[in-house]
Design a protein around this motif. Structure first.
Motif, PDB file in Angstrom:
ATOM      1  N   ASP A  67       0.847  -1.201   0.000  1.00  0.00           N
ATOM      2  CA  ASP A  67       0.000   0.000   0.000  1.00  0.00           C
ATOM      3  C   ASP A  67       0.882   1.251   0.000  1.00  0.00           C
ATOM      4  N   ILE A  68       1.983   1.171   0.748  1.00  0.00           N
ATOM      5  CA  ILE A  68       2.928   2.295   0.820  1.00  0.00           C
ATOM      6  C   ILE A  68       4.353   1.751   0.796  1.00  0.00           C
ATOM      7  N   LEU A  69       5.205   2.363  -0.022  1.00  0.00           N
ATOM      8  CA  LEU A  69       6.632   2.077   0.024  1.00  0.00           C
ATOM      9  C   LEU A  69       7.342   3.338   0.506  1.00  0.00           C
ATOM     10  N   ILE A  70       8.243   3.177   1.478  1.00  0.00           N
ATOM     11  CA  ILE A  70       8.971   4.305   2.058  1.00  0.00           C
ATOM     12  C   ILE A  70      10.465   4.064   1.860  1.00  0.00           C
ATOM     13  N   ALA A  71      11.120   4.905   1.061  1.00  0.00           N
ATOM     14  CA  ALA A  71      12.560   4.758   0.795  1.00  0.00           C
ATOM     15  C   ALA A  71      13.322   5.797   1.607  1.00  0.00           C
ATOM     16  N   ASP A  76      20.638   9.290  -1.660  1.00  0.00           N
ATOM     17  CA  ASP A  76      19.546   9.820  -2.486  1.00  0.00           C
ATOM     18  C   ASP A  76      19.289   8.972  -3.720  1.00  0.00           C
ATOM     19  N   GLU A  77      20.383   8.597  -4.412  1.00  0.00           N
ATOM     20  CA  GLU A  77      20.239   7.871  -5.678  1.00  0.00           C
ATOM     21  C   GLU A  77      19.558   6.524  -5.474  1.00  0.00           C
ATOM     22  N   VAL A  78      19.883   5.855  -4.378  1.00  0.00           N
ATOM     23  CA  VAL A  78      19.245   4.565  -4.081  1.00  0.00           C
ATOM     24  C   VAL A  78      17.755   4.767  -3.833  1.00  0.00           C
ATOM     25  N   ASN A  79      17.414   5.800  -3.080  1.00  0.00           N
ATOM     26  CA  ASN A  79      15.998   6.074  -2.797  1.00  0.00           C
ATOM     27  C   ASN A  79      15.220   6.380  -4.081  1.00  0.00           C
ATOM     28  N   MET A  80      15.841   7.128  -4.981  1.00  0.00           N
ATOM     29  CA  MET A  80      15.158   7.494  -6.219  1.00  0.00           C
ATOM     30  C   MET A  80      14.963   6.293  -7.145  1.00  0.00           C
ATOM     31  N   ILE A  81      16.019   5.481  -7.280  1.00  0.00           N
ATOM     32  CA  ILE A  81      15.909   4.297  -8.149  1.00  0.00           C
ATOM     33  C   ILE A  81      14.916   3.292  -7.563  1.00  0.00           C
ATOM     34  N   ALA A  82      15.001   3.060  -6.262  1.00  0.00           N
ATOM     35  CA  ALA A  82      14.079   2.122  -5.612  1.00  0.00           C
ATOM     36  C   ALA A  82      12.637   2.596  -5.747  1.00  0.00           C
TER      37      ALA A  82
END
Length: 449
Positions: A67-71, A76-82
């Protein structure tokens, strides 16, 4: 709800703990075995060792059904790609922590939504804005804007010479009938009190008061504290937060005298070129000789936001010893917050708690407009909107059975705000500010649905 958290660092761990306590199905994904061991030893959540940029590992962690994914990894780059991969794999809502402001600038070539990010969290910006608010309201240890800025909640430390010591909250209110305010929480010797009118104020209590923004200076005076005027400011650390604070302060008031100390020569040169109205110095912000040479004894406010939280605390203590009126330190360990005023600091800011607050609001959703945890006290400020058929509408507040550990502070109705009393009535779609202990949050939220 099923929630997948990418990153088992401090923010990820705090969110996993908070959300699992609220009975959500939580999965934590990280490649760091030590971080996952802390999760497995202490939390009742599922955890998965894997790479956040691997489609296979994301699928194995269950992002397709999330329902929700929280990176919230530290990169930053890992959070954006994920985020981008998870959105394409089927995650319904994606929240990502991104330190850089590249995606949030007005003229950015890429928007957060282009990467599948529904909600962008910028903890550095949140922390910088909070510090700026504290500098503007120098007597306060905490300051939160509420009801679209019409109300503020401030934290004030009561000195032993304060005229309020020994008085009950009822006596305090009766002494100042011309000012409308409410004491909504007290921090006393590490304990959190949601007070009744019979509670007596003690020396060294930290009072949390709610009032309309325009009467806050008068409320501060009732405690025996003058609302300190600030004109000369020194910032230790040219970190992203330090640069942001300097930028905001210099743009808001050209009469402020602002100095920024940065130990790295190249960074100092870059900041000096960017910040035309700020004097940027290259040096060690913990060096007493440098601070003395640059006039710290004539400084009104000292802000330490280096990457080393111990240095931030030491620098601020040194500044306080030299009689600087206002000191603010950036700390990363939440355990340091309640100790900060005990050892002599005026305020301590934790940027991770700012990120957690913002994420938590989006997770709760529904009638929740904002959720903010108070620094160094186990209480939360929640702004809720009353549904037309909820249990709280069309009756006096005194007749509503709120959960234990809750107090209604204010109401925003049709654009105008008021401090709540027992006679106040909540109408459909009114926004209500409530202060409560964490364990009462879910129960009070359900009353507004």
């Amino acid at each position: 709800m099923k929630i997948v958290i990418i990153g088992a660092g401090e923010i990820g761990y705090d969110l996993a703990s908070m959300l699992s306590n609220e009975k959500h199905d939580v999965v934590v994904l990280d490649r760091d075995k030590d971080a996952l061991k802390k999760v497995s030893d202490n939390l009742d959540v599922l955890y998965f060792e894997g790479n956040a940029t691997s489609a296979k590992d994301l699928v194995d962690a269950g992002v397709k059904d999330a329902d929700i994914l929280i990176a919230v990894t530290s990169i930053d780059e890992v959070n954006m790609i994920a985020s981008m991969m998870s959105k394409r794999l089927g995650a319904e809502k994606v929240i990502a922590r991104v330190r850089s402001d590249e995606l949030s600038r007005p003229n950015a070539p890429l928007k957060s939504t282009d990467l599948g990010i529904d909600v962008l969290i910028h903890p550095e910006q949140s922390a910088a804005l909070e510090i700026v608010r504290l500098i503007k309201r120098a007597s306060a240890s905490d300051l939160i804007n509420l009801a679209d800025g019409q109300m503020q909640m401030i934290g004030l430390r009561i000195g032993k010479a304060s005229p309020l010591v020994g008085k009950t909250l009822v006596e305090y209110a009766e002494e100042f009938p011309e000012i409308t305010f409410r004491v909504v929480a007290i921090s006393r010797k590490g304990m959190t009190i949601i007070p009744s009118g019979s509670v007596r104020i003690q020396a060294y209590d930290q009072l949390f008061l709610l009032a309309k923004t325009d009467v806050i200076p008068e409320v501060i005076k009732t405690t025996g504290k003058p609302d300190v005027e600030i004109s000369r400011i020194m910032i230790a650390g040219g970190t992203p937060i330090g640069a942001m604070i300097a930028r905001i302060l210099s743009e808001e008031d050209k009469n402020w005298n602002i100095k920024l100390i940065e130990p790295d020569h190249d960074t100092a040169v870059e900041l000096a070129q960017e910040l035309k109205d700020v004097l940027v110095l290259n040096g060690n912000p913990t060096d007493p000789d440098l601070l003395a040479t640059e006039g710290i004894t004539d400084t009104d406010a000292f802000i330490s936001v280096t990457e080393d939280e111990e240095s931030n605390i030491i620098s601020c203590l040194m500044a306080k010893h030299l009689e600087v009126k206002k000191t603010v330190a950036l700390v990363s360990k939440p355990d340091y917050i309640p100790l900060s005023q005990t050892i002599g600091l005026d305020a301590a800011i934790n940027k991770k708690s700012a990120a957690s607050n913002e994420i938590h609001r989006h997770v709760r959703g529904g009638r929740v407009i904002s959720v903010k945890a108070l620094q160094g006290i186990k209480a939360e400020v929640i702004e809720l909107q009353a549904a037309p058929k909820s249990k709280v509408v069309k009756k006096p507040i005194r007749n509503i059975r709120f959960p234990e550990g809750c107090v209604v502070g204010g109401i925003l109705s049709n654009g105008s705000s008021e401090i709540a009393t027992g006679q106040s009535r909540i109408k459909a779609n009114d926004r209500v500010i409530i202060f409560c202990l964490p364990e009462a949050v879910d129960n009070v939220t359900s009353l507004f649905k």
